[in-house]
Design a protein around this motif. Structure first.
Motif, PDB file in Angstrom:
ATOM      1  N   VAL A 165       0.836  -1.206   0.000  1.00 14.05           N
ATOM      2  CA  VAL A 165       0.000   0.000   0.000  1.00 14.05           C
ATOM      3  C   VAL A 165       0.870   1.256   0.000  1.00 14.05           C
ATOM      4  O   VAL A 165       0.519   2.270  -0.624  1.00 14.05           O
ATOM      5  N   LYS A 166       2.036   1.202   0.644  1.00 14.99           N
ATOM      6  CA  LYS A 166       2.948   2.347   0.608  1.00 14.99           C
ATOM      7  C   LYS A 166       3.474   2.572  -0.807  1.00 14.99           C
ATOM      8  O   LYS A 166       3.599   3.712  -1.268  1.00 14.99           O
ATOM      9  N   VAL A 167       3.789   1.478  -1.491  1.00 10.87           N
ATOM     10  CA  VAL A 167       4.290   1.577  -2.857  1.00 10.87           C
ATOM     11  C   VAL A 167       3.227   2.158  -3.784  1.00 10.87           C
ATOM     12  O   VAL A 167       3.502   3.066  -4.580  1.00 10.87           O
ATOM     13  N   LEU A 168       2.002   1.657  -3.680  1.00 12.17           N
ATOM     14  CA  LEU A 168       0.916   2.157  -4.528  1.00 12.17           C
ATOM     15  C   LEU A 168       0.653   3.639  -4.285  1.00 12.17           C
ATOM     16  O   LEU A 168       0.473   4.419  -5.223  1.00 12.17           O
ATOM     17  N   ARG A 169       0.620   4.012  -3.024  1.00 11.30           N
ATOM     18  CA  ARG A 169       0.354   5.413  -2.698  1.00 11.30           C
ATOM     19  C   ARG A 169       1.470   6.311  -3.204  1.00 11.30           C
ATOM     20  O   ARG A 169       1.215   7.400  -3.731  1.00 11.30           O
ATOM     21  N   ALA A 170       2.718   5.851  -3.054  1.00 12.36           N
ATOM     22  CA  ALA A 170       3.849   6.666  -3.505  1.00 12.36           C
ATOM     23  C   ALA A 170       3.883   6.769  -5.030  1.00 12.36           C
ATOM     24  O   ALA A 170       4.157   7.843  -5.577  1.00 12.36           O
ATOM     25  N   ARG A 171       3.589   5.660  -5.708  1.00 11.21           N
ATOM     26  CA  ARG A 171       3.667   5.659  -7.177  1.00 11.21           C
ATOM     27  C   ARG A 171       2.612   6.557  -7.804  1.00 11.21           C
ATOM     28  O   ARG A 171       2.899   7.273  -8.772  1.00 11.21           O
ATOM     29  N   TYR A 172       1.414   6.528  -7.274  1.00  9.23           N
ATOM     30  CA  TYR A 172       0.313   7.240  -7.917  1.00  9.23           C
ATOM     31  C   TYR A 172      -0.143   8.485  -7.148  1.00  9.23           C
ATOM     32  O   TYR A 172      -1.120   9.120  -7.537  1.00  9.23           O
ATOM     33  N   GLY A 173       0.559   8.814  -6.070  1.00  7.96           N
ATOM     34  CA  GLY A 173       0.208  10.016  -5.315  1.00  7.96           C
ATOM     35  C   GLY A 173      -1.168   9.949  -4.691  1.00  7.96           C
ATOM     36  O   GLY A 173      -1.905  10.940  -4.676  1.00  7.96           O
ATOM     37  N   ILE A 174      -1.510   8.776  -4.162  1.00  7.84           N
ATOM     38  CA  ILE A 174      -2.840   8.568  -3.573  1.00  7.84           C
ATOM     39  C   ILE A 174      -2.788   8.861  -2.073  1.00  7.84           C
ATOM     40  O   ILE A 174      -2.036   8.219  -1.344  1.00  7.84           O
ATOM     41  N   PRO A 175      -3.571   9.800  -1.591  1.00  4.98           N
ATOM     42  CA  PRO A 175      -3.551  10.112  -0.156  1.00  4.98           C
ATOM     43  C   PRO A 175      -4.170   8.985   0.677  1.00  4.98           C
ATOM     44  O   PRO A 175      -4.935   8.158   0.175  1.00  4.98           O
ATOM     45  N   LEU A 176      -3.811   8.969   1.937  1.00  2.63           N
ATOM     46  CA  LEU A 176      -4.232   7.909   2.852  1.00  2.63           C
ATOM     47  C   LEU A 176      -5.748   7.763   2.905  1.00  2.63           C
ATOM     48  O   LEU A 176      -6.277   6.646   2.941  1.00  2.63           O
ATOM     49  N   GLU A 177      -6.453   8.877   2.885  1.00  3.62           N
ATOM     50  CA  GLU A 177      -7.916   8.833   3.023  1.00  3.62           C
ATOM     51  C   GLU A 177      -8.603   8.290   1.779  1.00  3.62           C
ATOM     52  O   GLU A 177      -9.823   8.110   1.778  1.00  3.62           O
ATOM     53  N   ARG A 178      -7.843   7.994   0.740  1.00  6.63           N
ATOM     54  CA  ARG A 178      -8.426   7.419  -0.467  1.00  6.63           C
ATOM     55  C   ARG A 178      -8.114   5.921  -0.609  1.00  6.63           C
ATOM     56  O   ARG A 178      -8.175   5.368  -1.707  1.00  6.63           O
ATOM     57  N   VAL A 179      -7.782   5.289   0.508  1.00  9.08           N
ATOM     58  CA  VAL A 179      -7.673   3.825   0.566  1.00  9.08           C
ATOM     59  C   VAL A 179      -8.998   3.313   1.119  1.00  9.08           C
ATOM     60  O   VAL A 179      -9.382   3.651   2.241  1.00  9.08           O
ATOM     61  N   TYR A 180      -9.712   2.501   0.338  1.00  9.35           N
ATOM     62  CA  TYR A 180     -11.061   2.077   0.709  1.00  9.35           C
ATOM     63  C   TYR A 180     -11.199   0.557   0.703  1.00  9.35           C
ATOM     64  O   TYR A 180     -10.633  -0.131  -0.147  1.00  9.35           O
ATOM     65  N   ALA A 181     -11.996   0.060   1.640  1.00  9.37           N
ATOM     66  CA  ALA A 181     -12.460  -1.321   1.573  1.00  9.37           C
ATOM     67  C   ALA A 181     -13.631  -1.372   0.592  1.00  9.37           C
ATOM     68  O   ALA A 181     -14.407  -0.413   0.481  1.00  9.37           O
ATOM     69  N   HIS A 182     -13.763  -2.496  -0.106  1.00 13.70           N
ATOM     70  CA  HIS A 182     -14.863  -2.611  -1.057  1.00 13.70           C
ATOM     71  C   HIS A 182     -16.210  -2.420  -0.360  1.00 13.70           C
ATOM     72  O   HIS A 182     -17.122  -1.789  -0.895  1.00 13.70           O
ATOM     73  N   ASP A 183     -16.326  -2.948   0.844  1.00 14.32           N
ATOM     74  CA  ASP A 183     -17.596  -2.846   1.564  1.00 14.32           C
ATOM     75  C   ASP A 183     -17.886  -1.430   2.043  1.00 14.32           C
ATOM     76  O   ASP A 183     -19.026  -1.107   2.371  1.00 14.32           O
ATOM     77  N   TRP A 184     -16.874  -0.585   2.097  1.00 10.53           N
ATOM     78  CA  TRP A 184     -17.114   0.799   2.511  1.00 10.53           C
ATOM     79  C   TRP A 184     -17.844   1.590   1.431  1.00 10.53           C
ATOM     80  O   TRP A 184     -18.525   2.574   1.736  1.00 10.53           O
ATOM     81  N   ILE A 185     -17.675   1.185   0.182  1.00 11.86           N
ATOM     82  CA  ILE A 185     -18.221   1.985  -0.915  1.00 11.86           C
ATOM     83  C   ILE A 185     -19.335   1.281  -1.687  1.00 11.86           C
ATOM     84  O   ILE A 185     -20.063   1.935  -2.437  1.00 11.86           O
ATOM     85  N   ASP A 186     -19.452  -0.041  -1.507  1.00 11.77           N
ATOM     86  CA  ASP A 186     -20.496  -0.799  -2.201  1.00 11.77           C
ATOM     87  C   ASP A 186     -21.220  -1.713  -1.225  1.00 11.77           C
ATOM     88  O   ASP A 186     -20.633  -2.178  -0.251  1.00 11.77           O
ATOM     89  N   PHE A 187     -22.492  -1.966  -1.485  1.00  9.25           N
ATOM     90  CA  PHE A 187     -23.226  -2.962  -0.702  1.00  9.25           C
ATOM     91  C   PHE A 187     -22.750  -4.346  -1.138  1.00  9.25           C
ATOM     92  O   PHE A 187     -22.910  -4.741  -2.295  1.00  9.25           O
ATOM     93  N   LYS A 188     -22.147  -5.076  -0.210  1.00 12.33           N
ATOM     94  CA  LYS A 188     -21.535  -6.362  -0.533  1.00 12.33           C
ATOM     95  C   LYS A 188     -22.157  -7.480   0.299  1.00 12.33           C
ATOM     96  O   LYS A 188     -23.222  -7.327   0.855  1.00 12.33           O
ATOM     97  N   ASP A 189     -21.439  -8.596   0.367  1.00 16.04           N
ATOM     98  CA  ASP A 189     -21.862  -9.781   1.106  1.00 16.04           C
ATOM     99  C   ASP A 189     -22.112  -9.440   2.577  1.00 16.04           C
ATOM    100  O   ASP A 189     -21.214  -8.971   3.276  1.00 16.04           O
TER     101      ASP A 189
END
Length: 207
Positions: A165-189
């Motif tokens: 996750v550190k590598v992904l955030r550093a490579r694409y400039g993604i801030p910490l608050e934009r790391v999401y669980a699938h269930d946080w954004i979609d109705f799942k199982d």
């Protein structure tokens, strides 16, 4: 006495400098190309990195967990590599911690369900509703929660995720608050919260 203390202090500085020199610069590695070795990760490159400035403009990271047996990440990643835009993700993580980079970073796999969650159950869905979607989010799939979907990620997967996750955030400039669980954004199982523990861990370790 003073000379001894000075010698000890200088020795401590040298040791600290040596340790610092040996600490991998994940930020520098994350901006590279090709198939770099990433300290702490066992990477299998099915698609190498290109020039990051030409990568798809990823704005978010979505953590998925697939209801598949141990060993299924390899097969899933290989199928994804053959058909990059099929339903799936860019990065797959096996139960033993092996990370498969399956898709060229300028291509967009089909994942997510349109960010249809709007009940604020886990997070404030105001900024995510119909906004954190597959076309702007790089997906990471953790395999191995079959036959018990409530089974958590393995220790090896967690260790890999801490670095990945550190590598992904550093490579694409993604801030910490934009790391999401699938269930946080979609109705799942309803039986479990998909990706929640891993997304929470990522946010907590970055604080």
């Amino acid at each position: 006495m003073h000379l001894r203390l000075l010698t000890m202090a200088l020795f401590a500085v040298v040791i600290a400098a040596s340790a610092s020199a040996q600490t991998p610069d994940l930020g520098a590695i994350a901006r590279g190309t090709g198939t770099p070795g990433i300290p702490g990760l066992k990477m299998v490159w099915l698609a190498p990195w290109g020039d990051v400035t030409r990568a798809h403009p990823w704005r978010n990271i979505i953590v998925h967990q697939t209801e598949g047996p141990a060993g299924s990440a390899r097969g899933g990643a290989q199928e994804q590599s053959k058909n990059p835009t099929r339903r799936g993700v860019t990065v797959w993580v096996e139960t033993d911690g092996t990370v498969y980079w399956a898709v060229a970073e300028n291509l967009v796999p089909t994942h997510g369900d349109g960010a249809n969650r709007n009940d604020n159950k886990y997070i404030d869905n105001g900024p995510t509703y119909h906004q954190v979607i597959g076309s702007n989010s790089i997906g990471v799939e953790f395999a191995g929660n079959y036959p018990d979907v409530t089974r958590p990620a393995t220790e090896a997967q967690i260790a890999a995720w801490r670095i990945l996750v550190k590598v992904l955030r550093a490579r694409y400039g993604i801030p910490l608050e934009r790391v999401y669980a699938h269930d946080w954004i979609d109705f799942k199982d309803a039986r479990y919260c998909e990706g929640c523990a891993l997304a929470t861990l990522a946010r907590q370790q970055g604080e």
